[in-house]
Design an enzyme around this catalytic site. Structure first.
Site, PDB file in Angstrom:
ATOM      1  N   ARG A  26       0.735  -1.132  -0.030  1.00  3.28           N
ATOM      2  CA  ARG A  26      -0.023   0.009   0.007  1.00  3.28           C
ATOM      3  C   ARG A  26       0.799   1.292   0.223  1.00  3.28           C
ATOM      4  O   ARG A  26       0.333   2.265  -0.636  1.00  3.28           O
ATOM      5  CB  ARG A  26      -0.861   0.103   1.119  1.00  3.28           C
ATOM      6  CG  ARG A  26      -1.916  -1.161   0.961  1.00  3.28           C
ATOM      7  CD  ARG A  26      -3.216  -0.725   1.607  1.00  3.28           C
ATOM      8  NE  ARG A  26      -4.380  -1.853   1.342  1.00  3.28           N
ATOM      9  CZ  ARG A  26      -5.321  -2.056   1.755  1.00  3.28           C
ATOM     10  NH1 ARG A  26      -5.846  -1.059   2.675  1.00  3.28           N
ATOM     11  NH2 ARG A  26      -6.352  -2.744   1.142  1.00  3.28           N
ATOM     12  N   ASP A 128      11.745 -15.446  16.822  1.00  2.00           N
ATOM     13  CA  ASP A 128      12.956 -15.523  17.583  1.00  2.00           C
ATOM     14  C   ASP A 128      13.562 -14.360  18.044  1.00  2.00           C
ATOM     15  O   ASP A 128      14.339 -14.476  19.134  1.00  2.00           O
ATOM     16  CB  ASP A 128      13.879 -16.356  16.679  1.00  2.00           C
ATOM     17  CG  ASP A 128      13.651 -17.797  16.327  1.00  2.00           C
ATOM     18  OD1 ASP A 128      12.689 -18.427  16.815  1.00  2.00           O
ATOM     19  OD2 ASP A 128      14.262 -18.003  15.218  1.00  2.00           O
TER      20      ASP A 128
END
EC number: 2.7.1.11
Length: 320
Positions: A26, A128
């Site tokens: 966008r 992580d």
């Protein structure tokens, strides 16, 4: 001048990847750029599997987990000849720059493309939280909530049976997710890669807790530290307390992203377009002290270090 960009997701999926794709698409369209989505990461790039994206392509994506473009492991991308084909595919499509959303392996691919002269921007997408140059990664906070919910449930059953529970948390070789979840979940013991681990010392601490009247305990441990079933057997043998191990596994990667991950992904996606329009290639995006930053992707991989939250660990020890 950049007129068309490509975007891909690579490596392990993380909640918020779709929001990041949406942010890239966008923001790019708002600036008058064309966007090509690349299916299944570097594998799809090599196989030339791409699709034109418009605003409607990313409608209703901000709340969805996973990645609608797909992801794949593709170790063959280390081969320069494979990467040359990938770059040729990009140029054939008229793509001037590439936005890569993923973890450190994905960054390595972007680094190698950059070294071959093709401009890339890396966005940190991994639960992580092990990417250099950023305080937090896209997906980390959603996974944190998932792990804490699991710990809460384990505590219910552990306390009912006066049991010791071991919960294995993802993170590869980084203990951030384990440490934060352990503090939020009130875990009695924390085992992370950044701190030397000795199972005899752990048992001694558990015995000390039992001597003080502790009826149950939860041990949070980062994956790859040891075989958690063997550790459970050892603890049970040494303490006489029933001990069970739970591996949370890939459930940690799924689910609708929490608001912070949606916001972070959206900001980073739009920022990647800003950087490309300013002529920056070969960069990776991060957030530090709630401010968006960017670093040289080669320097980030080769030279930057990621500090361990040792003060968090010290805090956790005081709360046992």
């Amino acid at each position: 001048m950049i007129k068309k960009i490509g975007v891909l997701t690579s490596g392990g999926d993380a909640p918020g990847m779709n929001a990041a794709i949406r942010g890239v698409v966008r923001a790019a369209l708002t600036e008058g750029l064309e966007v090509m989505g690349i299916y299944d990461g570097y594998l799809g790039l090599y196989e030339d599997r791409m699709v034109q994206l418009d605003r409607y392509s990313v409608s209703d994506m901000i709340n969805r987990g996973g990645t609608f473009l797909g992801s794949a492991r593709f170790p063959e991308f280390r081969d320069e000849n494979i990467r040359a084909v990938a770059i040729e595919n990009l140029k054939k499509r008229g793509i001037d720059a590439l936005v890569v959303i993923g973890g450190d392996g994905s960054y390595m691919g972007a680094k190698r493309l950059t070294e071959m002269g093709f401009p890339c921007i890396g966005l940190p997408g991994t639960i992580d939280n092990d990417i250099k140059g950023t305080d937090y990664t896209i997906g980390y906070f959603t996974a944190l909530g998932t792990v804490v919910e699991a710990i809460d449930r384990l505590r219910d059953t552990s306390s009912s049976h006066q049991r010791i529970s071991i919960v294995e948390v993802m993170g590869r070789y980084c203990g951030d997710l384990t440490l934060a979840a352990a503090i939020a979940g009130g875990c009695e013991f924390i085992v992370v890669p950044e701190v030397e681990f000795n199972r005899e010392d752990l048992v001694a601490e558990i015995k000390a807790g039992i001597a003080k009247g502790k009826k149950h305990a939860i041990v949070a441990i980062t994956e790859h530290m040891c075989d958690v079933d063997e550790l459970a057997h050892f603890i049970e043998k040494e303490t006489g307390r029933e001990t069970r191990a739970t591996v949370l596994g890939h459930i940690q990667r799924g689910g609708s992203p929490v608001p912070y991950d949606r916001i972070l992904a959206s900001r980073m996606g739009a920022y990647a377009i800003d950087l490309l329009l300013e002529g920056h290639g070969g960069r990776c995006v991060g957030i530090q002290n709630e401010q968006l930053v960017h670093h040289d992707i080669i320097d980030a991989i080769e030279n930057m270090k990621r500090p361990f939250k040792s003060d968090w660990m010290e805090c956790a020890k005081k709360l046992y």
